[in-house]
Scaffold this motif. Structure first.
Motif, PDB file in Angstrom:
ATOM      1  N   GLY A 156      -8.272   8.958  -1.831  1.00  0.00           N
ATOM      2  CA  GLY A 156      -9.359   8.123  -2.312  1.00  0.00           C
ATOM      3  C   GLY A 156      -9.939   8.630  -3.619  1.00  0.00           C
ATOM      4  O   GLY A 156      -9.456   9.599  -4.213  1.00  0.00           O
ATOM      5  N   ASP A 157     -11.013   7.977  -4.076  1.00  0.00           N
ATOM      6  CA  ASP A 157     -11.612   8.338  -5.358  1.00  0.00           C
ATOM      7  C   ASP A 157     -12.410   9.639  -5.291  1.00  0.00           C
ATOM      8  O   ASP A 157     -12.532  10.345  -6.289  1.00  0.00           O
ATOM      9  CB  ASP A 157     -12.533   7.203  -5.835  1.00  0.00           C
ATOM     10  N   ASN A 158     -12.982   9.976  -4.143  1.00  0.00           N
ATOM     11  CA  ASN A 158     -13.781  11.191  -3.979  1.00  0.00           C
ATOM     12  C   ASN A 158     -13.270  11.998  -2.794  1.00  0.00           C
ATOM     13  O   ASN A 158     -13.932  12.093  -1.751  1.00  0.00           O
ATOM     14  CB  ASN A 158     -15.266  10.843  -3.796  1.00  0.00           C
ATOM     15  N   PRO A 159     -12.093  12.578  -2.927  1.00  0.00           N
ATOM     16  CA  PRO A 159     -11.497  13.279  -1.790  1.00  0.00           C
ATOM     17  C   PRO A 159     -12.215  14.580  -1.461  1.00  0.00           C
ATOM     18  O   PRO A 159     -12.798  15.225  -2.336  1.00  0.00           O
ATOM     19  CB  PRO A 159     -10.068  13.559  -2.269  1.00  0.00           C
ATOM     20  N   PRO A 181       0.803  -1.229   0.000  1.00  0.00           N
ATOM     21  CA  PRO A 181       0.000   0.000   0.000  1.00  0.00           C
ATOM     22  C   PRO A 181       0.835   1.277   0.000  1.00  0.00           C
ATOM     23  O   PRO A 181       0.471   2.258  -0.648  1.00  0.00           O
ATOM     24  CB  PRO A 181      -0.821  -0.130   1.287  1.00  0.00           C
ATOM     25  N   VAL A 182       1.980   1.284   0.699  1.00  0.00           N
ATOM     26  CA  VAL A 182       2.790   2.494   0.747  1.00  0.00           C
ATOM     27  C   VAL A 182       3.331   2.837  -0.639  1.00  0.00           C
ATOM     28  O   VAL A 182       3.392   4.014  -1.033  1.00  0.00           O
ATOM     29  CB  VAL A 182       3.943   2.360   1.768  1.00  0.00           C
ATOM     30  N   VAL A 183       3.704   1.831  -1.421  1.00  0.00           N
ATOM     31  CA  VAL A 183       4.220   2.075  -2.771  1.00  0.00           C
ATOM     32  C   VAL A 183       3.105   2.593  -3.671  1.00  0.00           C
ATOM     33  O   VAL A 183       3.291   3.539  -4.445  1.00  0.00           O
ATOM     34  CB  VAL A 183       4.851   0.802  -3.346  1.00  0.00           C
ATOM     35  N   SER A 184       1.945   1.966  -3.568  1.00  0.00           N
ATOM     36  CA  SER A 184       0.798   2.424  -4.355  1.00  0.00           C
ATOM     37  C   SER A 184       0.459   3.872  -4.038  1.00  0.00           C
ATOM     38  O   SER A 184       0.179   4.678  -4.935  1.00  0.00           O
ATOM     39  CB  SER A 184      -0.410   1.528  -4.071  1.00  0.00           C
ATOM     40  N   ALA A 185       0.501   4.247  -2.733  1.00  0.00           N
ATOM     41  CA  ALA A 185       0.179   5.620  -2.326  1.00  0.00           C
ATOM     42  C   ALA A 185       1.212   6.606  -2.845  1.00  0.00           C
ATOM     43  O   ALA A 185       0.881   7.706  -3.304  1.00  0.00           O
ATOM     44  CB  ALA A 185       0.083   5.703  -0.800  1.00  0.00           C
ATOM     45  N   ILE A 186       2.497   6.222  -2.787  1.00  0.00           N
ATOM     46  CA  ILE A 186       3.560   7.102  -3.291  1.00  0.00           C
ATOM     47  C   ILE A 186       3.394   7.328  -4.788  1.00  0.00           C
ATOM     48  O   ILE A 186       3.468   8.454  -5.277  1.00  0.00           O
ATOM     49  CB  ILE A 186       4.943   6.507  -2.977  1.00  0.00           C
TER      50      ILE A 186
END
Length: 402
Positions: A137-140, A29-34
């Motif tokens: 997220g998708d709808n921030p 998840p950390v890589v995806s977020a970065i």
């Protein structure tokens, strides 16, 4: 070359691998977020060789590569990094991911302009401590979208930075920054410095093609850049204050300070949307909200360290007079130039400051410090036929040698 420099608004990580980027579900998840934050900030989807996770949950990303989105189609920006090591990864409150330490190795940024001239920046080692990665997220909400525009770490450092321009290389000792505040909103205080940027004679000749600096006696340059700032968050608005300073050894120093508040986060949202769509931002849509932005102060300060006395004879010669005559007449010329303001008190202040500085150049400061923060709406209602009134409303002052 100027086109290349204008495009270097934001730099971060990637490398020259040729693999396709993995799907977000294939990486921690950390890589995806970065990667998602890079897509937001850089308009780039990184490619990489591999992502490895050890038994302690530490992550290493090898050989990243990306081409950064820029508005000028004739300019390209490529970033690369050999490896990123992420340690002490933890889930934080409000959807943040904490990284205790991050180490970046062999970072390289290459700018190529329409003329095929390049600027290459190389940083062998850099790091961050207590890095807070935002998971968007998708709808921030406006606050979440605003927070996603920021990269926040309590401490960031780099070793030597090398810059190569047309085959000539100069170096900086490194960058240091520190931040303290609320990682959820991004509100907090920051300090930074870029230390000992040494530009040797051969590299300076490229930057100063006309030889003006050499004629003034500067065969090389040593520059330092410092900054501090504070970000405040209130509802869907934010405020900024701080200063940025540039100094050249045995030349001069320049500092710019600022303060503004009630800036709508919608501005950042629109800028992001415009960048992603490759269009101009629609400020007409934002104008009603921008009317409430408040200005609390601005300042420009020049501190001399020898350059003024070297420049004055050249300026005087360009005007067809000697230095003494130009200094003697400067006040009178300034008096005439400011007559249209119809603000004699301010004119007298400026004339006095200019005369004092030219006779004994130490410092020269222009400040805007209103008695109370001034909204953009208030500025829009000022009478253009009475420009001197704006001087009083904004609290403009000019001083020398203070």
């Amino acid at each position: 070359m100027k086109t290349i420099l204008r495009s270097s608004l934001f730099l971060f990580l990637a490398t020259s691998a040729f693999t396709l980027p993995a799907r977000s579900e294939d990486v921690p998840p950390v890589v995806s977020a970065i990667f998602k934050s890079w897509e937001t900030q850089l308009r780039a989807t990184p490619a990489y060789d591999k992502v490895e996770t050890d038994s302690s949950g530490n992550v290493t990303i090898s050989n990243l590569a990306a081409t950064i989105g820029v508005q000028d189609p004739g300019t390209s920006v490529k970033l690369s990094i050999g490896s990123i090591a992420l340690e002490n990864i933890s889930a934080e409150a409000n959807g943040l991911i904490g990284v205790g330490s991050a180490t970046f190795s062999d970072t390289k940024v290459e700018f190529t302009g329409p003329d095929n001239k390049t600027i290459v920046i190389e940083v062998p080692k850099s790091g961050a401590e207590d890095w807070y990665v935002s998971v968007l997220g998708d709808n921030p909400t406006p606050l979440q979208a605003f927070r996603a525009t920021m990269g926040i770490a309590r401490k960031m450092t780099s070793g030597e930075i090398k810059v190569t321009v047309e085959g000539q290389t100069f170096a900086a000792k490194g960058v240091e920054s520190a931040w303290s505040g609320d990682p959820v909103t991004g509100a907090g205080k920051t300090t930074m410095s870029l230390n000992d940027v040494v530009i040797p004679e051969a590299a300076l000749a490229i930057i100063d093609a006309g030889g003006q600096l050499k004629a003034l006696g500067y065969t090389d340059l040593t520059l330092n850049i410092t900054g501090d700032g504070e970000l405040t968050v209130a509802g869907d608005n934010f405020g900024m204050s701080g200063s940025v300073g540039f100094s050249g050894k045995d030349m001069a120093g320049v500092t710019f300070s600022y303060g503004a508040s009630d800036i709508p986060m919608a501005v950042m949202t629109e800028l992001q949307a415009a960048q992603k769509a490759g269009r101009q931002a629609d400020f007409n849509m934002l104008m009603p909200q921008l009317m409430n932005v408040s200005l609390s102060g601005l300042q420009f300060r020049f501190e001399d360290a020898s350059i003024t006395k070297k420049v004055l004879p050249i300026i005087a010669k360009m005007q067809g007079m000697d230095e003494a005559a130009m200094v003697a007449n400067a006040g009178a010329m300034m008096q005439i130039g400011l007559m249209q303001l119809k603000n004699q008190a301010f004119t007298d202040q400026v004339v006095g400051a200019v005369n004092a500085f030219l006779k004994d150049p130490k410092s020269f400061t222009i400040s805007l410090k209103p008695a109370a923060p001034v909204k953009v709406q208030q500025l829009m209602t000022l009478d253009p036929a009475n420009p001197g009134a704006a001087v009083d409303v904004l609290g403009v002052s000019v001083t020398a040698n203070d």
